[in-house]
Design a protein around this motif. Structure first.
Motif, PDB file in Angstrom:
ATOM      1  N   GLY A   1       3.599  10.502  -8.968  1.00  0.00           N
ATOM      2  CA  GLY A   1       3.731  11.194  -7.695  1.00  0.00           C
ATOM      3  C   GLY A   1       2.528  11.044  -6.811  1.00  0.00           C
ATOM      4  O   GLY A   1       2.445  11.654  -5.759  1.00  0.00           O
ATOM      5  N   ALA A   2       1.549  10.213  -7.190  1.00  0.00           N
ATOM      6  CA  ALA A   2       0.291  10.139  -6.463  1.00  0.00           C
ATOM      7  C   ALA A   2       0.297   9.152  -5.307  1.00  0.00           C
ATOM      8  O   ALA A   2      -0.669   9.049  -4.599  1.00  0.00           O
ATOM      9  N   THR A   3       1.378   8.399  -5.126  1.00  0.00           N
ATOM     10  CA  THR A   3       1.370   7.411  -4.055  1.00  0.00           C
ATOM     11  C   THR A   3       1.903   8.017  -2.769  1.00  0.00           C
ATOM     12  O   THR A   3       2.660   8.964  -2.762  1.00  0.00           O
ATOM     13  N   ASP A   4       1.503   7.441  -1.655  1.00  0.00           N
ATOM     14  CA  ASP A   4       1.919   7.900  -0.342  1.00  0.00           C
ATOM     15  C   ASP A   4       2.706   6.777   0.301  1.00  0.00           C
ATOM     16  O   ASP A   4       2.187   5.695   0.510  1.00  0.00           O
ATOM     17  N   ILE A  23      -8.554   7.075   2.963  1.00  0.00           N
ATOM     18  CA  ILE A  23      -8.388   7.723   4.261  1.00  0.00           C
ATOM     19  C   ILE A  23      -7.324   8.814   4.205  1.00  0.00           C
ATOM     20  O   ILE A  23      -6.984   9.400   5.224  1.00  0.00           O
ATOM     21  N   GLY A  24      -6.816   9.085   2.980  1.00  0.00           N
ATOM     22  CA  GLY A  24      -5.791  10.106   2.800  1.00  0.00           C
ATOM     23  C   GLY A  24      -6.393  11.486   2.579  1.00  0.00           C
ATOM     24  O   GLY A  24      -7.593  11.707   2.756  1.00  0.00           O
ATOM     25  N   PRO A  82     -11.580  -3.861   9.160  1.00  0.00           N
ATOM     26  CA  PRO A  82     -10.823  -2.904   8.344  1.00  0.00           C
ATOM     27  C   PRO A  82      -9.323  -3.123   8.502  1.00  0.00           C
ATOM     28  O   PRO A  82      -8.845  -3.452   9.584  1.00  0.00           O
ATOM     29  N   ALA A  83      -8.595  -2.965   7.400  1.00  0.00           N
ATOM     30  CA  ALA A  83      -7.142  -3.098   7.397  1.00  0.00           C
ATOM     31  C   ALA A  83      -6.582  -1.985   6.525  1.00  0.00           C
ATOM     32  O   ALA A  83      -7.045  -1.787   5.409  1.00  0.00           O
ATOM     33  N   ARG A  84      -5.592  -1.266   7.032  1.00  0.00           N
ATOM     34  CA  ARG A  84      -5.069  -0.088   6.337  1.00  0.00           C
ATOM     35  C   ARG A  84      -3.706  -0.334   5.705  1.00  0.00           C
ATOM     36  O   ARG A  84      -2.836  -0.963   6.297  1.00  0.00           O
ATOM     37  N   ASP A  85      -3.575   0.215   4.497  1.00  0.00           N
ATOM     38  CA  ASP A  85      -2.286   0.268   3.813  1.00  0.00           C
ATOM     39  C   ASP A  85      -2.222   1.617   3.116  1.00  0.00           C
ATOM     40  O   ASP A  85      -3.029   1.899   2.225  1.00  0.00           O
ATOM     41  N   GLY A  86      -1.295   2.473   3.543  1.00  0.00           N
ATOM     42  CA  GLY A  86      -1.160   3.794   2.946  1.00  0.00           C
ATOM     43  C   GLY A  86      -2.427   4.611   3.066  1.00  0.00           C
ATOM     44  O   GLY A  86      -2.951   4.789   4.156  1.00  0.00           O
ATOM     45  N   ASP A 101      -2.283  -0.250  -1.432  1.00  0.00           N
ATOM     46  CA  ASP A 101      -2.809   1.030  -1.911  1.00  0.00           C
ATOM     47  C   ASP A 101      -2.126   1.432  -3.210  1.00  0.00           C
ATOM     48  O   ASP A 101      -2.627   2.267  -3.948  1.00  0.00           O
ATOM     49  N   SER A 102      -0.974   0.831  -3.519  1.00  0.00           N
ATOM     50  CA  SER A 102      -0.296   1.032  -4.795  1.00  0.00           C
ATOM     51  C   SER A 102       0.641  -0.142  -5.012  1.00  0.00           C
ATOM     52  O   SER A 102       0.883  -0.933  -4.102  1.00  0.00           O
ATOM     53  N   MET A 103       1.203  -0.218  -6.203  1.00  0.00           N
ATOM     54  CA  MET A 103       2.120  -1.326  -6.487  1.00  0.00           C
ATOM     55  C   MET A 103       3.417  -1.220  -5.690  1.00  0.00           C
ATOM     56  O   MET A 103       4.177  -2.171  -5.607  1.00  0.00           O
TER      57      MET A 103
END
Length: 176
Positions: free
Chosen positions: A22-25, A94-95, A51-55, A164-166
């Protein structure tokens, strides 16, 4: 012994992934470098130093160095099947909650589209102070680490796809 230790680390990581389901966004970051919600592909390609953002993560690729034949020390290390490409990346959470950085979710690509996975064992040896294989990063914190890709000697990497996650769509960073 080295292979046994590596296998134990991988087994621990798989268990940790199952425990943190449950930890992924699933929402994308608010920056212009992130893909739109529901997209499978990133919306924009960043460059080294941008900088490049993912989740929940903001990735900044600092450098990429290929042609390395061995990582670690003379006593403990890993030898490349072809050549190692060492990619230094800063990862900032950044979450609003802790997020697990999974080194095995990061991919590299050659010009012909061939995909290469991060070499987690070599990554353990390349990161003397910390691991980027499974690192939990609290909100506002950041880590810098080396991701290692073992590619054929005649291949040149052209881009990375960082996640940021699989389960995330990822963000693309051009290496050339």
């Amino acid at each position: 012994m080295r292979k046994t230790t590596t296998l134990a680390l991988i087994a621990t990581a798989v268990v940790a992934l199952g425990c943190s389901s449950g930890a992924t966004d699933s929402s994308s970051g608010s920056g212009s470098d992130s893909g739109a919600k529901g997209d499978d592909k990133p919306a924009k390609t960043a460059k080294i130093g941008q900088p490049a953002r993912d989740g929940k993560f903001e990735f900044t690729v600092k450098s990429a160095k290929c042609g390395v034949t061995k990582v670690g020390t003379s006593m403990l290390g890993d030898k490349a099947q072809g050549q190692f490409c060492l990619v230094t990346i800063n990862v900032k959470n950044i979450g609003k909650e802790a997020q697990l950085l999974d080194g095995s979710s990061q991919k590299a690509y050659a010009a012909d589209g061939t995909e290469y996975s991060s070499d987690t064992e070599a990554g353990l040896y390349a990161n003397k102070d910390q691991s980027t294989f499974f690192e939990e990063i609290n909100p506002g914190n950041q880590v810098t680490g080396v991701f290692v890709f073992d590619i054929p000697k005649n291949v040149k990497l052209t881009k990375l796809e960082l996640h940021d996650s699989m389960f995330s769509g990822g963000v693309t960073v051009a290496l050339s």
